[in-house]
Design a protein around this motif. Structure first.
Motif, PDB file in Angstrom:
ATOM      1  N   SER A   1       0.818  -1.205   0.000  1.00 31.10           N
ATOM      2  CA  SER A   1       0.000   0.000   0.000  1.00 31.10           C
ATOM      3  C   SER A   1       0.856   1.262   0.000  1.00 31.10           C
ATOM      4  O   SER A   1       0.366   2.338  -0.311  1.00 31.10           O
ATOM      5  CB  SER A   1      -0.930   0.006   1.214  1.00 31.10           C
ATOM      6  N   THR A   2       2.117   1.134   0.346  1.00 34.18           N
ATOM      7  CA  THR A   2       3.000   2.295   0.344  1.00 34.18           C
ATOM      8  C   THR A   2       3.501   2.595  -1.061  1.00 34.18           C
ATOM      9  O   THR A   2       3.514   1.723  -1.929  1.00 34.18           O
ATOM     10  CB  THR A   2       4.209   2.079   1.268  1.00 34.18           C
TER      11      THR A   2
ATOM     12  N   TYR B   1       9.665   3.009   7.046  1.00 31.20           N
ATOM     13  CA  TYR B   1       9.602   2.509   5.674  1.00 31.20           C
ATOM     14  C   TYR B   1       9.028   1.096   5.648  1.00 31.20           C
ATOM     15  O   TYR B   1       9.292   0.286   6.540  1.00 31.20           O
ATOM     16  CB  TYR B   1      10.998   2.482   5.050  1.00 31.20           C
TER      17      TYR B   1
ATOM     18  N   GLN C   1       5.896  12.447   3.698  1.00 33.90           N
ATOM     19  CA  GLN C   1       4.595  12.155   4.268  1.00 33.90           C
ATOM     20  C   GLN C   1       3.806  13.447   4.495  1.00 33.90           C
ATOM     21  O   GLN C   1       2.598  13.498   4.273  1.00 33.90           O
ATOM     22  CB  GLN C   1       4.756  11.357   5.567  1.00 33.90           C
TER      23      GLN C   1
ATOM     24  N   GLY D   1       2.013  14.577   1.580  1.00 34.60           N
ATOM     25  CA  GLY D   1       0.832  13.809   1.177  1.00 34.60           C
ATOM     26  C   GLY D   1       1.090  12.400   0.729  1.00 34.60           C
ATOM     27  O   GLY D   1       0.142  11.682   0.379  1.00 34.60           O
ATOM     28  N   LEU D   2       2.355  11.943   0.715  1.00 30.90           N
ATOM     29  CA  LEU D   2       2.646  10.570   0.338  1.00 30.90           C
ATOM     30  C   LEU D   2       2.604   9.674   1.558  1.00 30.90           C
ATOM     31  O   LEU D   2       2.854  10.113   2.688  1.00 30.90           O
ATOM     32  CB  LEU D   2       4.032  10.485  -0.319  1.00 30.90           C
ATOM     33  N   LYS D   3       2.349   8.383   1.350  1.00 35.58           N
ATOM     34  CA  LYS D   3       2.271   7.457   2.475  1.00 35.58           C
ATOM     35  C   LYS D   3       3.272   6.333   2.304  1.00 35.58           C
ATOM     36  O   LYS D   3       3.757   6.075   1.207  1.00 35.58           O
ATOM     37  CB  LYS D   3       0.861   6.885   2.596  1.00 35.58           C
TER      38      LYS D   3
END
Length: 256
Positions: free
Chosen positions: A3-4, A35, A251, A254-256
Motif C-alpha cells: 500500500s505504500t 519505511y 509524508q 501527502g505521500l504514504k
C-alpha cells in the motif's frame, strides 16, 4: 504491491550493509524509521534467500534492485531467478557502462539498442528493466542529450527510466519535465534533493533543499510513478537520520 509508494534506497546506508549481520541491523533500522519498502543496492555479499527472509521478517517489500548491466546481459537467468526469489519486478542499472560512455552519442545509441534486447529477456520472465540517470547523460550530442537518445532509441515497451531528481537538476534539466516526458516509462523515481553551500551543490534530505517538490510530485502522479525511492548519496548527518527526515517530509507532502 504494498500500500505504500515510498521506499528507501539502501545505497544511502551502504557503509552499514557490508555483512549479513550488518544488513539485518540496517533493515531493522529502516523499518523502525517507518519505511515498508526498499531498493537493494550496494549490499555486501548475502544469499538472496537469506536476504528475502530478513526482509519478510521486518515487513519490508523489495520493490527494486540495482543490478550490474554486464550480469543482466551475460547471465540473465541468474538475475531472473534472484528477482523471483525477492518477489521483485524491477531490475535497474545504476548508469551507462564506461565502454559505451567513451563512444559519445554513438555509444548511447548502441546501448539503447543492445539494452532493449537485454530488457526483452527479462520481460519474458515478468521483470522490468530500468535505467538510472546521473547528470552526464544531459550532455548534448548534436541537438539531443544522451538521455534523449536513450529514451527515444530504446524500446518503449521494455526500457524504462529511473529518473533521479537530483542528477537531472545537476545536469541543468527539469526533473518534473523529464518525469512527465517518461510517462508510462517511469515506474521508479529517485526522490533526492539538492542544497547549496556557497557555490557547491550538495545532497540534501528531501524537502530540505531547493528542488520544486510540488511540481515534481505532481509530475510523478501524472506519469504514473509506482515507487518514490528516497536516496541520498552523501549525508552530513547519520544517513539513517537523513532517510527518516526525508520520509517525514514526504509524508507531510501527502505521500504514504
Amino acid at each position: 504491491m504494498s500500500s505504500t509508494v515510498l521506499a528507501a534506497q539502501m545505497y544511502t546506508v551502504r557503509d552499514f550493509t557490508r555483512t549479513p549481520a550488518d544488513i539485518a541491523t540496517a533493515l531493522k533500522k529502516v523499518k523502525a524509521l517507518g519505511y515498508d519498502a526498499m531498493q537493494i543496492s550496494a549490499l555486501g555479499e548475502i544469499d538472496p534467500t537469506e536476504l528475502k527472509t530478513m526482509a519478510d521478517g521486518e515487513g519490508l517489500t523489495i520493490c527494486a534492485t540495482h543490478t550490474g548491466y554486464e550480469r543482466m546481459r551475460d547471465d540473465p537467468q541468474s538475475v531472473i531467478d534472484e528477482h523471483l526469489t525477492y518477489d521483485c519486478k524491477y531490475a535497474a542499472i545504476g548508469g551507462l557502462p564506461q565502454s559505451y560512455r567513451k563512444a559519445g552519442g554513438d555509444g548511447f545509441r548502441k546501448f539503447a539498442r543492445e539494452a532493449s534486447e537485454v530488457a526483452r529477456k527479462l520481460a519474458g520472465a515478468g521483470l522490468t528493466f530500468g535505467y538510472h540517470n546521473h547528470s552526464f547523460e544531459l550532455e548534448k550530442f548534436g541537438d539531443r542529450t544522451g538521455l534523449d537518445i536513450l529514451f527515444e532509441e530504446s524500446d518503449p515497451d521494455l526500457f524504462q527510466l529511473e529518473i533521479d531528481t537530483y542528477w537531472i537538476q545537476h545536469g541543468g534539466g527539469d526533473p518534473a519535465a523529464w518525469i512527465r516526458k517518461a510517462k508510462g516509462r517511469a515506474d521508479l523515481v529517485h526522490v533526492k534533493d539538492m542544497a547549496m553551500k556557497g557555490h557547491e551543490q550538495r545532497f540534501a534530505e528531501v524537502g530540505e533543499g531547493n528542488l520544486n517538490w510540488p511540481a515534481i510530485l505532481d509530475a510523478c502522479k501524472e506519469a504514473g510513478a509506482r515507487w518514490y525511492i528516497v536516496e541520498q548519496d552523501r549525508s552530513e548527518r547519520d544517513p539513517f537520520e537523513s532517510l527518516g527526515i526525508s520520509l517525514g517530509n514526504l509524508q507531510a507532502m501527502g505521500l504514504k
